[in-house]
Design an enzyme around this catalytic site. Structure first.
Site, PDB file in Angstrom:
ATOM      1  N   GLN A 163      33.844  46.850  29.424  1.00 30.96           N
ATOM      2  CA  GLN A 163      33.335  47.717  30.491  1.00 30.96           C
ATOM      3  C   GLN A 163      34.367  48.740  30.977  1.00 30.96           C
ATOM      4  O   GLN A 163      34.148  49.428  31.958  1.00 30.96           O
ATOM      5  CB  GLN A 163      32.764  46.887  31.640  1.00 30.96           C
ATOM      6  CG  GLN A 163      33.745  46.055  32.427  1.00 30.96           C
ATOM      7  CD  GLN A 163      33.032  45.071  33.348  1.00 30.96           C
ATOM      8  OE1 GLN A 163      32.477  44.075  32.894  1.00 30.96           O
ATOM      9  NE2 GLN A 163      33.028  45.344  34.647  1.00 30.96           N
ATOM     10  N   SER A 215      38.280  45.046  45.318  1.00 29.87           N
ATOM     11  CA  SER A 215      39.635  44.874  44.766  1.00 29.87           C
ATOM     12  C   SER A 215      40.374  46.209  44.785  1.00 29.87           C
ATOM     13  O   SER A 215      41.598  46.257  44.855  1.00 29.87           O
ATOM     14  CB  SER A 215      39.558  44.374  43.323  1.00 29.87           C
ATOM     15  OG  SER A 215      38.771  43.216  43.262  1.00 29.87           O
ATOM     16  N   GLY A 243      38.060  38.300  38.521  1.00 27.55           N
ATOM     17  CA  GLY A 243      39.250  37.814  39.222  1.00 27.55           C
ATOM     18  C   GLY A 243      39.669  38.738  40.341  1.00 27.55           C
ATOM     19  O   GLY A 243      38.863  39.548  40.823  1.00 27.55           O
ATOM     20  N   LEU A 250      40.254  37.871  43.376  1.00 30.83           N
ATOM     21  CA  LEU A 250      39.181  37.511  44.304  1.00 30.83           C
ATOM     22  C   LEU A 250      39.532  37.832  45.759  1.00 30.83           C
ATOM     23  O   LEU A 250      40.650  37.581  46.204  1.00 30.83           O
ATOM     24  CB  LEU A 250      38.875  36.014  44.172  1.00 30.83           C
ATOM     25  CG  LEU A 250      38.528  35.538  42.755  1.00 30.83           C
ATOM     26  CD1 LEU A 250      38.224  34.046  42.759  1.00 30.83           C
ATOM     27  CD2 LEU A 250      37.359  36.318  42.176  1.00 30.83           C
ATOM     28  N   GLY A 306      34.818  38.813  49.683  1.00 32.82           N
ATOM     29  CA  GLY A 306      33.482  39.183  49.187  1.00 32.82           C
ATOM     30  C   GLY A 306      33.071  38.249  48.044  1.00 32.82           C
ATOM     31  O   GLY A 306      31.941  37.748  48.015  1.00 32.82           O
ATOM     32  N   HIS A 307      34.003  38.007  47.108  1.00 35.73           N
ATOM     33  CA  HIS A 307      33.685  37.081  46.002  1.00 35.73           C
ATOM     34  C   HIS A 307      33.433  35.678  46.554  1.00 35.73           C
ATOM     35  O   HIS A 307      32.550  34.959  46.081  1.00 35.73           O
ATOM     36  CB  HIS A 307      34.863  36.978  45.021  1.00 35.73           C
ATOM     37  CG  HIS A 307      35.188  38.240  44.298  1.00 35.73           C
ATOM     38  ND1 HIS A 307      36.299  38.999  44.579  1.00 35.73           N
ATOM     39  CD2 HIS A 307      34.539  38.872  43.284  1.00 35.73           C
ATOM     40  CE1 HIS A 307      36.341  40.043  43.760  1.00 35.73           C
ATOM     41  NE2 HIS A 307      35.290  40.003  42.981  1.00 35.73           N
TER      42      HIS A 307
HETATM   43  O1  PAF Z   1      31.239  42.943  39.063  1.00 30.62           O
HETATM   44  C1  PAF Z   1      32.096  42.493  38.285  1.00 30.62           C
HETATM   45  O2  PAF Z   1      33.145  41.969  38.692  1.00 30.62           O
HETATM   46  C2  PAF Z   1      31.883  42.624  36.784  1.00 30.62           C
HETATM   47  O3  PAF Z   1      31.258  43.818  36.468  1.00 30.62           O
HETATM   48  C3  PAF Z   1      31.146  41.430  36.163  1.00 30.62           C
HETATM   49  C4  PAF Z   1      29.733  41.319  36.711  1.00 30.62           C
HETATM   50  C5  PAF Z   1      31.911  40.149  36.436  1.00 30.62           C
HETATM   51  C6  PAF Z   1      31.038  41.614  34.649  1.00 30.62           C
HETATM   52  O4  PAF Z   1      32.292  41.701  34.058  1.00 30.62           O
END
Ligand code: PAF
Length: 284
Positions: free
Chosen positions: A61, A188, A31, A33, A36-37
């Site tokens: 993560q 972000s 999210g 966003l 780039g996304h």
């Molecule tokens: O690059 C990201 O935003 C995250 O590491 C991903 C690939 C969505 C995994 O949570």
């Protein structure tokens, strides 16, 4: 755009509404966003018929010292942007859906070798969390292709290796880093920069470009090039975590005079409290 938090319902809807041979692309995101996304979504349209974007801030993560709770969550805005890009589906699972038994004792996927370098040194559990969630997303959404940005180059390399090693049927496609007019890679995290830091931040890419020019001009004194680039950045006020010249595919560190022709220059540096990443790849 239809939104589902349960993947089986999403898959059933794709099946019910799109018969025949359709290609599904997944754009996995956390999210918040930015353009780039949205480039990833645009690119997905070129390679697939149905576009599924996922928004999931993956707790696995984040380390205990990284603040998962303060990660920017801008879902309403994200939805508007995804609709503009004609995204067909938004997969929006909850933490309970993704980790019904919690994180403790959860199976994880890790490539220790690729983890023990670059960002993995300062974030030792990060890529394990990324690989695990990406493989869960792949199993849930079953995309034919998945689209990742090249800015997080170590992440891209590790995901590609995971897919190859584990014979996953999803094809990984990467999209070039989207940059602001002054060269700063969109992230972000750029929102966290103060006005003064934002003025300094483009030096990161400018420094990579200078190293790239030297290599293209034949300079193969890689360790000296990296050392002076690190010093430059530190003078500008960055705290360089790493600036390395590596093999583009294996991420192996290149020695001086290495004749490898597919080179990646990778950097991570702290500017104030903000960690910035960037890279340039050169095919000589
Ligand atoms: O690059 C990201 O935003 C995250 O590491 C991903 C690939 C969505 C995994 O949570």
């Amino acid at each position: 755009m239809k939104t589902f938090s349960q993947a089986n319902e999403l898959l059933a809807d794709i099946k019910a509404n799109h018969n025949g041979q359709i290609k599904v692309a997944l754009v996995p995101t956390m999210g918040n966003l930015h353009s780039g996304h949205l480039q990833l979504v645009k690119h997905a349209h070129q390679v697939a018929d149905i576009i599924v974007a996922s928004v999931f801030v993956n707790p696995m993560q984040f380390s205990a010292s990284e603040d998962l709770n303060s990660y920017p969550r801008t879902l309403d805005d994200d939805i508007k942007k995804l609709i503009v890009e004609k995204t067909d589906y938004l997969f929006l699972p909850t933490v309970d859906i993704m980790y019904p038994d919690g994180l403790k004792n959860h199976t994880s996927i890790n490539n220790q070798h690729l983890n023990d370098m670059l960002c993995g040194i300062s974030r030792p559990t990060h890529f394990q969390g990324v690989c695990t969630v990406v493989s869960k997303l792949f199993n849930l959404v079953r995309p034919d292709v998945a689209v990742f940005g090249e800015k997080d180059f170590q992440q891209l390399t590790i995901v590609k290796k995971m897919v190859a090693d584990l014979c996953m049927p999803t094809q990984i496609i990467s999209v070039a880093t989207e940059r602001a007019g002054d060269g700063l890679a969109l992230s972000s995290r750029n929102h966290y920069l103060t006005t003064d830091q934002r003025k300094i931040a483009p030096q990161l890419y400018a420094t990579l470009q200078a190293v790239s020019r030297s290599i293209i001009n034949g300079d193969r004194r890689f360790s000296q090039l990296c050392q002076s680039a690190r010093e430059q950045l530190n003078k500008h006020g960055f705290k360089v975590d790493y600036l390395d010249i590596r093999d583009q595919h294996t991420l192996a560190l290149l020695d001086n005079n290495d004749t490898n022709s597919e080179v990646a220059i990778l950097v991570a540096a702290q500017l104030g409290d903000t960690r910035l990443l960037d890279n340039i790849r050169i095919n000589l």
